[in-house]
Design an enzyme around this catalytic site. Sequence first.
Site, short mmCIF file in Angstrom:
data_model
loop_
_atom_site.label_atom_id
_atom_site.label_comp_id
_atom_site.label_asym_id
_atom_site.label_seq_id
_atom_site.Cartn_x
_atom_site.Cartn_y
_atom_site.Cartn_z
N SER A 169 0.81 -1.22 0.00
CA SER A 169 0.00 0.00 0.00
C SER A 169 0.85 1.27 0.00
O SER A 169 0.37 2.34 -0.36
CB SER A 169 -0.95 0.02 1.20
OG SER A 169 -0.23 0.16 2.41
N LYS A 219 1.04 5.00 6.89
CA LYS A 219 0.32 5.82 5.91
C LYS A 219 0.78 7.27 6.01
O LYS A 219 1.27 7.73 7.05
CB LYS A 219 -1.20 5.76 6.16
CG LYS A 219 -1.83 4.39 5.95
CD LYS A 219 -1.85 4.00 4.49
CE LYS A 219 -2.59 2.68 4.26
NZ LYS A 219 -1.83 1.52 4.77
#
Length: 359
Positions: free
Chosen positions: A279, A317
């Site tokens: 990701s 993230k």
Amino acid sequence: MRTNEQIVDYINIVRKQNDLSINELARKTGLAKSSLSRYFNKSRKFPLNEIDVFAEALHLKPEEILGLNPTSDNFSNINSNTYGENIRKLRSLHKITQKQLAKMLDVKPTTVASWEQGRNKPLMDKVIKLSQVLKVSPNDIMGDRFNNYVDKNTYFTPQRIRFYRIQNSLTQAQLANKLDVSEQAVYNWEHGIRTPKMFYINKMAQLFNVNSASLLAIDGQPKICDSYILGILICIPIIGTIACGTPILAEQNIDGYTTELFEEKPDGTLFALKCQGDSMEPKIPNGATVTVRLQPTVEDDEIAAVLVDNDEEATLKRVKHVGKQVMLMPENKKYDPILLNEENPGRILGKVVKVSYNL
């Protein structure tokens, strides 16, 4: 026999090697902290009638402190200038300045200068770091008497103490109590900050019912890359799953340790995560080791380690603040952002400061 000042210096060196604070030494000897401070700063003469008390507190023989038994003194057979000359020659051979060497060892340049001039002797943990930086055995620096600490082909492995301690259902505080050392000393051993003397390695081996060799790595000298001379190696705990309600660095959360190279000593408390998934590619590839500085907030566009809802594993993230909400943005466009709010809570564990991976 040592002079009064040499006795004080010797006691102070052994105290530091045993990770004993002046407070702890005062407690063990039954003397006032203020008295010990005066002995160590040499404003008061050391009382020779207290030698037995200090010998017992430091697990030594009185003769060792007095210098009456040279064979028991770890460095007594070394010419006062030999180790300093060795350090200077090896440093010059690697084209490292005193200032650069001091930075690698996390000491002052004046400390390196005092070693090279033979005015002070490096402590054991610094001797091992010196041997790694200069790519020689500790014996090549300090002489054969170093064998009283650790054999030249033997290197202490911090993880092994932690492994056997946990296997024996002991906390750091309980092990420290059994060894008659501070809890900080055990912490330092397990994190590679300090290296225990053979006395404590043997004592732990007896407690754990293993051979002393089981607490040591007999793998020869560690390989140190040439770029080591340009930075500082830091031992960092690797966090696996995070048990609910526990501090991030709680023992049950630590899966192991990794060593990372920094140009200068980093600020704050660090931990590492192993990246799983794509990701955050291409910025952070799958399998990368990510170093995180522990902090509760980050700025917009900084990458953070975040614990979402009741998950046991942190996610990596990029953070964006939108009003009172926080968006966790993946680098890989095939993944959707994660929105943190009252319905989907989360907490920031820290800011990513370094990414390491093999090509």
